[in-house]
Design a protein around this motif. Structure first.
Motif, PDB file in Angstrom:
ATOM      1  N   ALA A 282       0.821  -1.214   0.000  1.00 52.93           N
ATOM      2  CA  ALA A 282       0.000   0.000   0.000  1.00 52.93           C
ATOM      3  C   ALA A 282       0.851   1.258   0.000  1.00 52.93           C
ATOM      4  O   ALA A 282       0.477   2.271  -0.592  1.00 52.93           O
ATOM      5  N   GLU A 283       2.003   1.234   0.670  1.00 48.32           N
ATOM      6  CA  GLU A 283       2.830   2.435   0.720  1.00 48.32           C
ATOM      7  C   GLU A 283       3.465   2.725  -0.631  1.00 48.32           C
ATOM      8  O   GLU A 283       3.776   3.864  -0.947  1.00 48.32           O
ATOM      9  N   ALA A 284       3.662   1.663  -1.442  1.00 51.70           N
ATOM     10  CA  ALA A 284       4.287   1.874  -2.743  1.00 51.70           C
ATOM     11  C   ALA A 284       3.295   2.401  -3.773  1.00 51.70           C
ATOM     12  O   ALA A 284       3.664   3.118  -4.691  1.00 51.70           O
ATOM     13  N   ARG A 285       2.015   1.999  -3.648  1.00 45.20           N
ATOM     14  CA  ARG A 285       0.937   2.452  -4.518  1.00 45.20           C
ATOM     15  C   ARG A 285       0.997   1.869  -5.912  1.00 45.20           C
ATOM     16  O   ARG A 285       0.084   2.050  -6.695  1.00 45.20           O
ATOM     17  N   ILE A 286       2.064   1.199  -6.287  1.00 47.14           N
ATOM     18  CA  ILE A 286       2.149   0.539  -7.576  1.00 47.14           C
ATOM     19  C   ILE A 286       2.687  -0.852  -7.362  1.00 47.14           C
ATOM     20  O   ILE A 286       3.336  -1.145  -6.361  1.00 47.14           O
ATOM     21  N   GLY A 287       2.416  -1.738  -8.297  1.00 45.98           N
ATOM     22  CA  GLY A 287       2.857  -3.113  -8.159  1.00 45.98           C
ATOM     23  C   GLY A 287       3.087  -3.740  -9.515  1.00 45.98           C
ATOM     24  O   GLY A 287       3.382  -3.060 -10.500  1.00 45.98           O
ATOM     25  N   GLY A 288       2.921  -5.068  -9.577  1.00 45.39           N
ATOM     26  CA  GLY A 288       3.212  -5.806 -10.786  1.00 45.39           C
ATOM     27  C   GLY A 288       2.034  -6.013 -11.707  1.00 45.39           C
ATOM     28  O   GLY A 288       2.195  -6.617 -12.775  1.00 45.39           O
ATOM     29  N   ASP A 289       0.851  -5.570 -11.347  1.00 47.39           N
ATOM     30  CA  ASP A 289      -0.297  -5.672 -12.239  1.00 47.39           C
ATOM     31  C   ASP A 289      -0.292  -4.501 -13.220  1.00 47.39           C
ATOM     32  O   ASP A 289       0.142  -3.396 -12.886  1.00 47.39           O
ATOM     33  N   LEU A 290      -0.784  -4.737 -14.414  1.00 50.05           N
ATOM     34  CA  LEU A 290      -0.769  -3.709 -15.445  1.00 50.05           C
ATOM     35  C   LEU A 290      -2.071  -3.742 -16.231  1.00 50.05           C
ATOM     36  O   LEU A 290      -2.736  -4.777 -16.328  1.00 50.05           O
ATOM     37  N   TYR A 291      -2.421  -2.594 -16.776  1.00 53.25           N
ATOM     38  CA  TYR A 291      -3.587  -2.502 -17.640  1.00 53.25           C
ATOM     39  C   TYR A 291      -3.441  -1.263 -18.513  1.00 53.25           C
ATOM     40  O   TYR A 291      -2.751  -0.306 -18.160  1.00 53.25           O
ATOM     41  N   ALA A 292      -4.098  -1.298 -19.649  1.00 55.28           N
ATOM     42  CA  ALA A 292      -4.130  -0.147 -20.554  1.00 55.28           C
ATOM     43  C   ALA A 292      -5.287  -0.350 -21.511  1.00 55.28           C
ATOM     44  O   ALA A 292      -5.648  -1.487 -21.854  1.00 55.28           O
ATOM     45  N   LEU A 293      -5.865   0.741 -21.955  1.00 57.35           N
ATOM     46  CA  LEU A 293      -6.953   0.723 -22.917  1.00 57.35           C
ATOM     47  C   LEU A 293      -6.796   1.954 -23.796  1.00 57.35           C
ATOM     48  O   LEU A 293      -6.819   3.083 -23.300  1.00 57.35           O
ATOM     49  N   VAL A 294      -6.582   1.715 -25.102  1.00 57.79           N
ATOM     50  CA  VAL A 294      -6.265   2.819 -26.002  1.00 57.79           C
ATOM     51  C   VAL A 294      -7.098   2.716 -27.275  1.00 57.79           C
ATOM     52  O   VAL A 294      -7.302   1.618 -27.815  1.00 57.79           O
ATOM     53  N   PRO A 295      -7.589   3.831 -27.780  1.00 63.25           N
ATOM     54  CA  PRO A 295      -8.216   3.840 -29.106  1.00 63.25           C
ATOM     55  C   PRO A 295      -7.135   3.884 -30.179  1.00 63.25           C
ATOM     56  O   PRO A 295      -6.154   4.630 -30.066  1.00 63.25           O
ATOM     57  N   THR A 296      -7.274   3.069 -31.214  1.00 64.27           N
ATOM     58  CA  THR A 296      -6.284   2.977 -32.282  1.00 64.27           C
ATOM     59  C   THR A 296      -6.993   3.026 -33.626  1.00 64.27           C
ATOM     60  O   THR A 296      -8.220   2.947 -33.706  1.00 64.27           O
ATOM     61  N   PRO A 297      -6.240   3.134 -34.720  1.00 68.89           N
ATOM     62  CA  PRO A 297      -6.880   3.073 -36.044  1.00 68.89           C
ATOM     63  C   PRO A 297      -7.578   1.749 -36.314  1.00 68.89           C
ATOM     64  O   PRO A 297      -8.375   1.649 -37.255  1.00 68.89           O
ATOM     65  N   TYR A 298      -7.273   0.727 -35.504  1.00 65.48           N
ATOM     66  CA  TYR A 298      -7.875  -0.586 -35.698  1.00 65.48           C
ATOM     67  C   TYR A 298      -8.902  -0.904 -34.612  1.00 65.48           C
ATOM     68  O   TYR A 298      -9.188  -2.069 -34.333  1.00 65.48           O
ATOM     69  N   GLY A 299      -9.452   0.122 -34.011  1.00 65.38           N
ATOM     70  CA  GLY A 299     -10.440  -0.059 -32.965  1.00 65.38           C
ATOM     71  C   GLY A 299      -9.825   0.068 -31.582  1.00 65.38           C
ATOM     72  O   GLY A 299      -8.606   0.252 -31.424  1.00 65.38           O
ATOM     73  N   VAL A 300     -10.653  -0.035 -30.578  1.00 62.29           N
ATOM     74  CA  VAL A 300     -10.177   0.043 -29.199  1.00 62.29           C
ATOM     75  C   VAL A 300      -9.432  -1.245 -28.855  1.00 62.29           C
ATOM     76  O   VAL A 300      -9.917  -2.350 -29.130  1.00 62.29           O
TER      77      VAL A 300
ATOM     78  N   VAL B 263       5.573  -1.375 -24.956  1.00 67.94           N
ATOM     79  CA  VAL B 263       5.513  -2.091 -26.224  1.00 67.94           C
ATOM     80  C   VAL B 263       4.075  -2.207 -26.708  1.00 67.94           C
ATOM     81  O   VAL B 263       3.782  -2.040 -27.896  1.00 67.94           O
ATOM     82  N   PHE B 264       3.139  -2.470 -25.797  1.00 66.95           N
ATOM     83  CA  PHE B 264       1.741  -2.602 -26.203  1.00 66.95           C
ATOM     84  C   PHE B 264       1.210  -1.310 -26.794  1.00 66.95           C
ATOM     85  O   PHE B 264       0.559  -1.321 -27.855  1.00 66.95           O
ATOM     86  N   ARG B 265       1.457  -0.187 -26.128  1.00 73.87           N
ATOM     87  CA  ARG B 265       0.918   1.077 -26.621  1.00 73.87           C
ATOM     88  C   ARG B 265       1.480   1.439 -27.992  1.00 73.87           C
ATOM     89  O   ARG B 265       0.789   2.041 -28.813  1.00 73.87           O
ATOM     90  N   GLU B 266       2.715   1.073 -28.244  1.00 73.43           N
ATOM     91  CA  GLU B 266       3.296   1.361 -29.555  1.00 73.43           C
ATOM     92  C   GLU B 266       2.769   0.394 -30.609  1.00 73.43           C
ATOM     93  O   GLU B 266       2.347   0.804 -31.695  1.00 73.43           O
ATOM     94  N   ALA B 267       2.768  -0.911 -30.286  1.00 74.09           N
ATOM     95  CA  ALA B 267       2.344  -1.907 -31.272  1.00 74.09           C
ATOM     96  C   ALA B 267       0.855  -1.816 -31.564  1.00 74.09           C
ATOM     97  O   ALA B 267       0.418  -2.105 -32.690  1.00 74.09           O
ATOM     98  N   ALA B 268       0.056  -1.446 -30.579  1.00 69.98           N
ATOM     99  CA  ALA B 268      -1.388  -1.361 -30.791  1.00 69.98           C
ATOM    100  C   ALA B 268      -1.737  -0.342 -31.865  1.00 69.98           C
ATOM    101  O   ALA B 268      -2.730  -0.510 -32.586  1.00 69.98           O
ATOM    102  N   TYR B 269      -0.937   0.705 -31.991  1.00 71.42           N
ATOM    103  CA  TYR B 269      -1.182   1.712 -33.028  1.00 71.42           C
ATOM    104  C   TYR B 269      -0.611   1.292 -34.377  1.00 71.42           C
ATOM    105  O   TYR B 269      -1.092   1.735 -35.426  1.00 71.42           O
ATOM    106  N   ASP B 270       0.430   0.458 -34.360  1.00 71.03           N
ATOM    107  CA  ASP B 270       1.143   0.151 -35.598  1.00 71.03           C
ATOM    108  C   ASP B 270       0.624  -1.090 -36.308  1.00 71.03           C
ATOM    109  O   ASP B 270       0.637  -1.154 -37.538  1.00 71.03           O
TER     110      ASP B 270
END
Length: 412
Positions: A172-190, A214-221
């Motif tokens: 809790a003191e760190a506020r960040i951990g090993g879980d990840l998530y992202a959701l981005v609109p791209t030319p190929y849909g969300v 890597v995901f945010r870059e590849a999702a657009y490309d």
């Protein structure tokens, strides 16, 4: 929304004048609260109690050494100046009481010397404590900034979806951990990803940052979702150790009614139909986690889920499903989702999170992330105001037909 802004701007000067008066009062209350918080109330009560006992019993030197408890306690709650003030007050009262009770000068001097030593040590301890707290506050602010940079806030609507996110770090003191998530609109849909890095601490945070970058870059490309997953796999293969990996679900919504899902060793998403039924979207051909493809030779498979209007999709990490209560029972996420599902994803996740926290007794032992998407049903016919004070009904466009489930395409 523009009307709300314009309406608010009409009263801007009045609100500014009102806020200034309130602001000055709020600042005064804040200063008073800060002063009250820093006042060593408990140490002063202890000193007062000892003085009353001495006045009532007249025991002399027996009770005077206990006055050192005042500055010692002040070190736990007050700054050095407060500690010194309590120590000075204790010394003055000790001298007065010792003189009143006829304590010999040598004994009274010993008591005063002990008080001075305890006060000095307590003031030093207080200074060190406040310094550590300032460092901790700075670390927390950096961690919070890192969290916003790593796990960027997701708006309540992205593309055709209503979205809500809940994230809780085990540290809790760190506020960040090993879980990840992202959701981005791209030319190929969300496109979206949710994952769980093996391990905890800074190495896990670094791996999560690598995957998200890597995901945010590849999702657009990349037009193909499997190619996006392959790029993440190649990047992890170059940077991770042999025993490190990331479980993840990568999904995309390229066209209406069609949701593509690639599951790499992660917990299966939960599909909530418009009727309220909850179905687990299990992978037909399970694939290994990201970073382990070279060891197994297995490649992930693309599956297609028909996502109709009114349907919802819940992505989550194993910190949710593996949360246990005092009886070692796992939290039943599907049942909880069925109980709390609503048309507002934020309300649904708030109810789920409250139930999860109650299940574990208030503290999770692993990072937990929840990402809920809802495809709203077509809006009701809207009434538009036209010139002359009349109105006309504008029908909503029909929704797309749902497609069947297909699967089996593997990564090249």
């Amino acid at each position: 929304m523009s009307q709300a802004r314009e309406h608010g701007s009409e009263h801007w000067p009045k609100r500014m004048f009102w806020s200034r008066g309130v602001g000055s009062g709020a600042a005064a209350r804040k200063r008073a609260a800060h002063l009250a918080f820093g006042t060593p109330v408990l140490p002063l009560l202890v000193v007062g109690a000892i003085v009353l006992i001495d006045l009532a019993g007249g025991a002399g030197v027996i009770w005077l050494p206990l006055l050192a408890a005042g500055p010692a306690l002040a070190a736990t709650t007050s700054r050095p100046l407060g500690v010194l003030c309590v120590g000075f007050l204790a010394a003055v009262l000790s001298a007065l009481l010792g003189t009143r009770d006829g304590v010999p000068g040598a004994e009274l001097l010993a008591v005063l010397s002990a008080l001075a030593a305890v006060t000095g040590a307590s003031a030093l301890a207080s200074a060190l404590r406040w310094r550590r707290e300032r460092v901790l506050a700075a670390v927390r602010s950096v961690a919070e900034a890192a969290q916003h940079a790593l796990l960027a806030p997701i708006p309540s609507s992205v593309g055709p979806f209503q979205v809500a996110v809940r994230y809780s770090a085990a540290a809790a003191e760190a506020r960040i951990g090993g879980d990840l998530y992202a959701l981005v609109p791209t030319p190929y849909g969300v496109r979206m990803i949710i994952g769980d890095v093996r391990g905890k601490g800074l190495p896990a945070v670094g791996t999560a940052a690598l995957v998200l970058g890597v995901f945010r870059e590849a999702a657009y490309d990349e037009p193909d979702l499997l190619t996006v997953v392959a790029r993440i796999e190649r990047s992890l293969a170059r940077n991770l150790g042999y025993d490190d990996f990331v479980t993840a679900v990568v999904a995309g919504y390229p066209e209406p009614g069609r949701l593509e899902v690639v599951n790499c060793g992660h917990a299966p998403p939960l599909h909530v139909r418009a009727s309220g039924s909850v179905v687990s979207f299990d992978p037909v051909n399970p694939a290994p986690p990201l970073g382990l493809r070279a060891l197994t030779g297995e490649t992930p498979t693309l599956q297609v889920l028909p996502l109709a209007d009114g349907d919802q999709l819940l992505l989550y990490t194993d910190g949710v499903t593996e949360a246990r209560d005092h009886g070692r029972e796992f939290y039943a996420l599907a049942e909880g989702l069925a109980r709390h599902v609503s048309d507002e994803p934020a309300s649904t996740l708030a109810a789920l999170d409250a139930e999860l926290q109650a299940h574990v007794g208030g503290r999770l032992h692993d990072d937990a992330a929840l990402l809920l998407l809802r495809k709203p049903a077509p809006a009701e016919p809207a009434t538009a105001v036209v010139a002359g004070g009349g109105s006309v009904t504008v029908p909503s466009p029909p929704g797309p037909p749902a497609e069947g489930v297909t699967c089996g395409r593997r990564a090249e």
